[in-house]
Design an enzyme around this catalytic site. Sequence first.
Site, short mmCIF file in Angstrom:
data_model
loop_
_atom_site.label_atom_id
_atom_site.label_comp_id
_atom_site.label_asym_id
_atom_site.label_seq_id
_atom_site.Cartn_x
_atom_site.Cartn_y
_atom_site.Cartn_z
N GLY A 12 0.78 -1.22 0.16
CA GLY A 12 0.04 0.00 -0.03
C GLY A 12 0.89 1.25 -0.16
N ASN A 37 -6.25 -3.28 -2.18
CA ASN A 37 -6.18 -1.73 -2.47
C ASN A 37 -4.78 -1.38 -2.99
OD1 ASN A 37 -7.55 0.82 -2.68
ND2 ASN A 37 -6.60 1.45 -0.91
N LYS A 86 -9.60 1.84 4.39
CA LYS A 86 -9.35 3.07 5.03
C LYS A 86 -10.15 4.19 4.64
CE LYS A 86 -5.87 4.87 1.81
NZ LYS A 86 -4.83 5.51 1.42
N SER A 126 -4.03 6.91 13.78
CA SER A 126 -4.39 8.01 12.96
C SER A 126 -4.74 9.49 13.77
CB SER A 126 -5.50 7.75 11.93
OG SER A 126 -6.26 9.05 11.51
N TYR A 151 -14.76 3.80 10.27
CA TYR A 151 -13.24 3.79 10.08
C TYR A 151 -12.50 4.26 11.20
CZ TYR A 151 -8.51 5.25 8.79
OH TYR A 151 -7.17 5.36 8.63
N LYS A 155 -9.82 2.51 14.34
CA LYS A 155 -8.52 2.89 14.77
C LYS A 155 -8.51 3.03 16.60
CE LYS A 155 -6.60 2.75 11.17
NZ LYS A 155 -5.69 2.09 10.82
N ARG A 297 -17.80 20.11 3.44
CA ARG A 297 -17.98 18.49 3.16
C ARG A 297 -18.56 18.17 4.93
NH1 ARG A 297 -12.87 14.35 1.61
NH2 ARG A 297 -12.00 15.52 3.56
N GLY A 299 -18.61 16.36 8.07
CA GLY A 299 -17.88 15.30 8.83
C GLY A 299 -16.43 15.91 8.89
P1 NAD Z 1 -3.35 1.62 1.42
O1 NAD Z 1 -4.90 1.05 1.15
O2 NAD Z 1 -2.61 2.16 0.35
O3 NAD Z 1 -2.68 0.37 2.08
C1 NAD Z 1 -3.29 -0.54 3.10
C2 NAD Z 1 -2.91 -1.76 2.43
O4 NAD Z 1 -3.59 -2.85 3.10
C3 NAD Z 1 -3.23 -2.13 0.96
O5 NAD Z 1 -2.31 -2.67 0.05
C4 NAD Z 1 -4.36 -3.52 1.10
O6 NAD Z 1 -4.34 -4.02 -0.13
C5 NAD Z 1 -3.83 -3.89 2.22
N1 NAD Z 1 -4.99 -4.53 2.98
C6 NAD Z 1 -6.14 -4.22 3.64
N2 NAD Z 1 -6.91 -5.09 4.04
C7 NAD Z 1 -6.27 -6.26 4.14
C8 NAD Z 1 -6.06 -7.39 4.85
N3 NAD Z 1 -7.36 -8.16 5.48
N4 NAD Z 1 -5.21 -8.42 4.44
C9 NAD Z 1 -3.99 -8.37 3.79
N5 NAD Z 1 -4.04 -6.93 3.13
C10 NAD Z 1 -4.69 -5.97 3.43
O7 NAD Z 1 -3.62 2.74 2.70
P2 NAD Z 1 -2.66 3.50 3.42
O8 NAD Z 1 -2.68 4.97 3.25
O9 NAD Z 1 -1.00 2.99 2.82
O10 NAD Z 1 -2.66 3.30 5.12
C11 NAD Z 1 -1.86 2.15 5.71
C12 NAD Z 1 -2.45 2.26 7.14
O11 NAD Z 1 -2.33 3.73 7.83
C13 NAD Z 1 -3.91 1.99 7.30
O12 NAD Z 1 -4.06 1.11 8.47
C14 NAD Z 1 -4.67 3.24 7.42
O13 NAD Z 1 -5.46 3.06 8.01
C15 NAD Z 1 -3.34 4.17 8.28
N6 NAD Z 1 -3.75 5.53 8.02
C16 NAD Z 1 -3.52 6.08 6.96
C17 NAD Z 1 -3.61 7.57 6.56
C18 NAD Z 1 -3.66 8.24 5.14
O14 NAD Z 1 -4.04 9.04 5.24
N7 NAD Z 1 -3.32 7.27 4.27
C19 NAD Z 1 -3.92 8.18 7.72
C20 NAD Z 1 -3.99 7.53 9.00
C21 NAD Z 1 -3.79 6.30 9.15
C1 UD1 Z 2 -9.57 12.35 5.84
C2 UD1 Z 2 -10.44 11.47 6.81
C3 UD1 Z 2 -9.68 10.78 7.85
C4 UD1 Z 2 -8.68 10.04 7.46
C5 UD1 Z 2 -7.76 10.92 6.43
C6 UD1 Z 2 -6.83 9.71 5.64
C7 UD1 Z 2 -12.54 12.51 6.65
C8 UD1 Z 2 -13.62 13.56 7.04
N1 UD1 Z 2 -11.51 12.30 7.29
O1 UD1 Z 2 -9.07 13.08 6.59
O2 UD1 Z 2 -10.48 10.28 8.85
O3 UD1 Z 2 -7.68 9.60 8.60
O4 UD1 Z 2 -8.69 11.23 5.17
O5 UD1 Z 2 -7.43 8.98 4.78
O6 UD1 Z 2 -13.06 12.27 5.42
N2 UD1 Z 2 -10.46 18.73 0.66
C9 UD1 Z 2 -10.95 19.61 -0.46
N3 UD1 Z 2 -11.42 18.99 -1.66
C10 UD1 Z 2 -11.25 17.83 -2.04
C11 UD1 Z 2 -10.73 16.78 -1.15
C12 UD1 Z 2 -10.43 17.39 0.37
O7 UD1 Z 2 -11.35 20.89 0.02
O8 UD1 Z 2 -11.60 17.10 -3.03
C13 UD1 Z 2 -10.03 19.34 1.85
C14 UD1 Z 2 -10.91 19.02 2.92
O9 UD1 Z 2 -11.99 19.42 3.21
C15 UD1 Z 2 -10.14 18.97 4.14
C16 UD1 Z 2 -8.61 18.72 3.45
O10 UD1 Z 2 -8.68 19.09 1.87
O11 UD1 Z 2 -10.10 20.00 4.69
C17 UD1 Z 2 -7.85 17.40 3.54
O12 UD1 Z 2 -8.77 16.32 3.08
P1 UD1 Z 2 -8.65 14.97 3.21
O13 UD1 Z 2 -7.26 14.57 2.50
O14 UD1 Z 2 -9.77 14.16 2.67
O15 UD1 Z 2 -7.95 14.44 4.41
P2 UD1 Z 2 -8.83 14.51 5.97
O16 UD1 Z 2 -10.29 15.30 5.83
O17 UD1 Z 2 -8.10 15.58 6.73
#
Ligand code: NAD
Ligand code: UD1
Length: 345
Positions: A12, A37, A86, A126, A151, A155, A297, A299
Site C-alpha cells: 500500500g 487496495n 481506510k 490516525s 473507520y 482505529k 464536506r 464530517g
Molecule cells: P493503502 O490502502 O494504500 O494500504 C493498505 C494496504 O493494506 C493495501 O495494500 C491493502 O491491499 C492492504 N489490505 C487491506 N486489508 C487487508 C487484509 N485484510 N489483509 C491483507 N492486506 C490488506 O492505505 P495507506 O494509506 O497506506 O494506509 C496504511 C495504514 O495507515 C492503514 O491502516 C490506514 O488506516 C492508516 N492510516 C492512513 C492514513 C492516510 O491518510 N493514508 C492516515 C492515518 C492512518
Molecule cells: C480524511 C478522513 C480521515 C482520514 C484521512 C486519511 C474525513 C472526514 N476524514 O482526513 O479520517 O484519516 O482522510 O485517509 O474524511 N479537501 C477539499 N477537496 C477535496 C478533498 C479534500 O477541499 O476534493 C479538503 C478537506 O475538506 C480537508 C483537506 O482537504 O480540509 C484534507 O482532506 P483529506 O485529504 O480528505 O483528509 P482529511 O479530511 O484530513
Amino acid sequence: MGKGVLVTGGTGYIGSHTVVELIEAGYEVIIVDNLSNSDESVIEGIEAITGIRPEFVKADCRDIDALEKIFKKGKIDSIIHFAAAKAVGESVEQPLEYYHNNILSLINIISLMRRHNVPNMVFSSSCTVYGQPEVLPATEQTPRLEAESPYGNTKRICEDIIRDSVKAYGSINAIALRYFNPIGAHPSALIGELPRGVPNNLLPYVTQTAAGIREVLSIFGDDYNTPDGFCIRDYIDINDLAAAHVAALDRMLDGKMKKSFEVFNIGTGQGVSTMEIVKTFEQVNGLQLNYRITGRREGDIEAIWADPSYANEELGWYARKSLYETLRSAWKWQQRLCGIDISDE
Ligand code: NAD
Ligand code: UD1
C-alpha cells in the site's frame, strides 16, 4: 534481536514507502498483502529503488491459517501492521466490512505474536482519534473523542485492543503512530499513492485535476474560523512518515521504550490550509489548477495539526522535507502515472 520484519499492507501507499526505508536501514522485510487496495507491481518499484526485492506473500490478514504459515518460517522479529481498509465514506456505508477487516486482522496478528513469541509491533493509527481538539496543536494527551465514522472507530478500538493485550500478556511491546495527513511520493517517482476510482483525499484530487483526469477540484468550504477561512491540516511527507516507522522499530529493538505501549504523533507541527496547498502546488510546479469553492464536506473538522515534540525527543525523528519538495514529488509521480516523460527533471 534479529532484523526480520513482517509488514502487513506493505504494497500500500504508506507500507511501500516504509519498506524502502526499512530495507535501506538493513531490515529484512516480508510483505503480506491481499492486494485489495494495491498492486503487486509496487514490488518492482521497491526493488528498483533499493536493489533488493522483498519477499511477498499474497494473503489476507483475516485468514489466521494463511498468516500462521508465514510466522512458522521463523524469520519474523517484529511487525508493522498497516493492513486495513481506510475509506471514510465507504466505512459509513459498510460498517461491518470495516469492523471485520480492521479489527479481526489486528486480533489475528496479536494472537500469532503470542503463539510465535514475536514481541514487537508498530501499529498505524490516525489523528482521526482526536476529532476536533479544543486546544491545538494536538499532543498525545489530547483527549480522544467519539469517532466520526466506523473507520475512525476501528482505529480507536484497535488502539484499545493493543493497550489491553500489552497489559494482559506481558510479552508484547507496541508503538501506535498517529499519522496526520500523509502526502507526496518517493523522490524517484518509482512508488507513490495509487488511489482507486475517484480520490477522496485532497492531494490525489489535486494532481489528477492538474493532469486533466478530473475537470475541477472542489475546495470544501471557505467560511471556517481560520485565518483564510479554509480547513487546516498537518501535511506530512510520505518519506518522513515512513522513516518514523524505522525510528519506532529501532527504539523497540534497542530496548529504549519507557512503557510497553507507547503512542506518538507523527506530523510536522505546521498547520497548512487547503488554499495554501493549492497555491503552493501551483507555484512549485508552474501550473494553474482548475478549482472552485463549494460548500463544506460533511464530517470535516475545521483545523488540526500535531505537536510532534514527543516523537522528536523520544524517537529522534523529525519531519525534514519541505512542503515544496513534497508537492513536487506528488506531481512528478502523477506525471509518471500518466506516462509523461520526467527523465530530464
Ligand atoms: P493503502 O490502502 O494504500 O494500504 C493498505 C494496504 O493494506 C493495501 O495494500 C491493502 O491491499 C492492504 N489490505 C487491506 N486489508 C487487508 C487484509 N485484510 N489483509 C491483507 N492486506 C490488506 O492505505 P495507506 O494509506 O497506506 O494506509 C496504511 C495504514 O495507515 C492503514 O491502516 C490506514 O488506516 C492508516 N492510516 C492512513 C492514513 C492516510 O491518510 N493514508 C492516515 C492515518 C492512518
Ligand atoms: C480524511 C478522513 C480521515 C482520514 C484521512 C486519511 C474525513 C472526514 N476524514 O482526513 O479520517 O484519516 O482522510 O485517509 O474524511 N479537501 C477539499 N477537496 C477535496 C478533498 C479534500 O477541499 O476534493 C479538503 C478537506 O475538506 C480537508 C483537506 O482537504 O480540509 C484534507 O482532506 P483529506 O485529504 O480528505 O483528509 P482529511 O479530511 O484530513
